[in-house]
Design an enzyme around this catalytic site. Structure first.
Site, PDB file in Angstrom:
ATOM      1  N   ASN A 132      38.926  48.111  32.744  1.00  0.00           N
ATOM      2  CA  ASN A 132      39.736  48.618  33.873  1.00  0.00           C
ATOM      3  C   ASN A 132      40.842  49.576  33.424  1.00  0.00           C
ATOM      4  O   ASN A 132      41.359  50.358  34.216  1.00  0.00           O
ATOM      5  CB  ASN A 132      40.367  47.467  34.679  1.00  0.00           C
TER       6      ASN A 132
ATOM      7  N   ASP B  30      35.827  40.783  43.285  1.00  0.00           N
ATOM      8  CA  ASP B  30      35.428  42.192  43.372  1.00  0.00           C
ATOM      9  C   ASP B  30      35.468  42.690  44.818  1.00  0.00           C
ATOM     10  O   ASP B  30      35.229  41.924  45.759  1.00  0.00           O
ATOM     11  CB  ASP B  30      34.009  42.329  42.799  1.00  0.00           C
TER      12      ASP B  30
HETATM   13  C1  FPP Z   1      38.095  44.357  41.555  1.00  0.00           C
HETATM   14  O1  FPP Z   1      37.955  45.144  42.716  1.00  0.00           O
HETATM   15  C2  FPP Z   1      39.477  43.886  41.424  1.00  0.00           C
HETATM   16  C3  FPP Z   1      40.329  44.228  40.416  1.00  0.00           C
HETATM   17  C4  FPP Z   1      39.944  45.131  39.329  1.00  0.00           C
HETATM   18  C5  FPP Z   1      41.728  43.735  40.383  1.00  0.00           C
HETATM   19  C6  FPP Z   1      41.924  42.315  40.863  1.00  0.00           C
HETATM   20  C7  FPP Z   1      43.358  42.113  41.168  1.00  0.00           C
HETATM   21  C8  FPP Z   1      43.822  41.342  42.182  1.00  0.00           C
HETATM   22  C9  FPP Z   1      42.957  40.524  43.027  1.00  0.00           C
HETATM   23  C10 FPP Z   1      45.276  41.286  42.518  1.00  0.00           C
HETATM   24  C11 FPP Z   1      46.240  41.270  41.395  1.00  0.00           C
HETATM   25  C12 FPP Z   1      46.344  39.997  40.661  1.00  0.00           C
HETATM   26  C13 FPP Z   1      47.484  39.498  40.060  1.00  0.00           C
HETATM   27  C14 FPP Z   1      47.417  38.329  39.132  1.00  0.00           C
HETATM   28  C15 FPP Z   1      48.798  40.094  40.310  1.00  0.00           C
HETATM   29  P1  FPP Z   1      37.602  46.683  42.550  1.00  0.00           P
HETATM   30  O2  FPP Z   1      38.862  47.454  42.448  1.00  0.00           O
HETATM   31  O3  FPP Z   1      36.652  46.857  41.416  1.00  0.00           O
HETATM   32  O4  FPP Z   1      36.910  46.998  43.910  1.00  0.00           O
HETATM   33  P2  FPP Z   1      35.676  47.978  44.150  1.00  0.00           P
HETATM   34  O5  FPP Z   1      34.501  47.376  43.400  1.00  0.00           O
HETATM   35  O6  FPP Z   1      35.500  47.902  45.626  1.00  0.00           O
HETATM   36  O7  FPP Z   1      36.063  49.328  43.646  1.00  0.00           O
END
Ligand code: FPP
Length: 253
Positions: free
Chosen positions: A60, A12
């Site tokens: 998401n 996260d």
């Molecule tokens: C959460 O951070 C992260 C995600 C929803 C996506 C995770 C994806 C990756 C690490 C990279 C892609 C992976 C592959 C397999 C290609 P957030 O967006 O919720 O962050 P925030 O809480 O700061 O808004």
């Protein structure tokens, strides 16, 4: 040092990492992918056997369209760019999630990654994509309703209807990004996980942070509902379950 066999990670903080730098959120996801790659390498170097990564939840899909599209673009890139490396490094790829919700070409890339790496045995990396823990349980019930009633309703039997029946329980869950919840991740497998929270946003997560999490795990006494004295003696959760199941069976006999 006692090592976990299965580590799960809620990666996260990508969006906030980017926002804090005056960048668009997608830059955080791009950077997050680099951290993901480095973390898989660290896990291999540490001899870890199972690693689960929460890459995209069913919830998401409700993010702004541009962000969802960018994440799908990243999945495409990652599966195409890293499949060779995964084969070379002995990584067995598994997908957990309701993949039917994904665009067709990504479903194909997921299938291809699973097929091409199925004989690898260095580490199994489970990518939770289009994943929701409650949905996984409901999907299992839907499959169960299409099968015959078993002689006994056991945990092992129920588990065989989950997305990856051979996925072991998560020993250690790591969550980055200053949030303190499990967000519908692997609900079944997290039942007895030790949970480590790392304050950093995911793109800043390093090998040192991984080591700290492993040290935290090593310092924990896992009791699985028993007393500290009992837990001092080595026992396994499966043994407890076997005892519970045989007690239940003798009660109903
Ligand atoms: C959460 O951070 C992260 C995600 C929803 C996506 C995770 C994806 C990756 C690490 C990279 C892609 C992976 C592959 C397999 C290609 P957030 O967006 O919720 O962050 P925030 O809480 O700061 O808004």
């Amino acid at each position: 040092m006692i090592q976990p066999s299965h580590v799960g990670i809620i990666m996260d903080g990508n969006g906030r990492w980017a926002t804090a730098r005056g960048l668009p959120r997608y830059e955080g996801h791009r950077e997050g992918l680099k951290t993901l790659k480095k973390t898989v390498e660290t896990a291999i170097n540490r001899g870890l056997k199972h690693l689960s990564l929460f890459t995209f939840s069913t919830e998401n899909f409700f993010r702004p369209k541009e962000e969802v599209d960018f994440l799908m673009f990243l999945f495409r890139q990652a599966f195409k760019d890293y499949i060779g490396e995964a084969i070379e490094k002995g990584i067995r790829v598994k997908i957990v999630g309701n993949t039917k919700l994904l665009p067709n070409d990504i479903q194909d890339l997921c299938d291809e990654a699973v097929q091409k790496t199925k004989h690898n045995s260095q580490i199994t990396v489970y990518f939770a994509i289009a994943y929701g823990g409650r949905r996984e349980i409901l999907d299992a019930i839907e499959k169960i309703l299409q099968t015959a009633k078993p002689e006994a309703i056991t945990e092992e039997w129920f588990k065989s209807f989950l997305y990856c029946p051979d996925m072991p329980d998560v020993d250690l869950l790591i969550r980055t990004g200053q949030e303190f919840r499990i967000s519908n991740f692997l609900l079944w497998h997290l039942a007895y996980s030790e949970i480590y929270f790392c304050d950093k946003f995911w793109p800043d997560f390093t090998e040192v942070d991984f080591t700290l999490a492993m040290e935290f795990f090593s310092s924990r006494q896992r009791r699985f509902g028993r007393t500290p004295e009992q837990a001092g003696n080595k026992f396994e959760i499966t043994k407890c379950n076997n005892i519970i199941n045989s007690n239940l069976q003798s009660e109903t006999a």
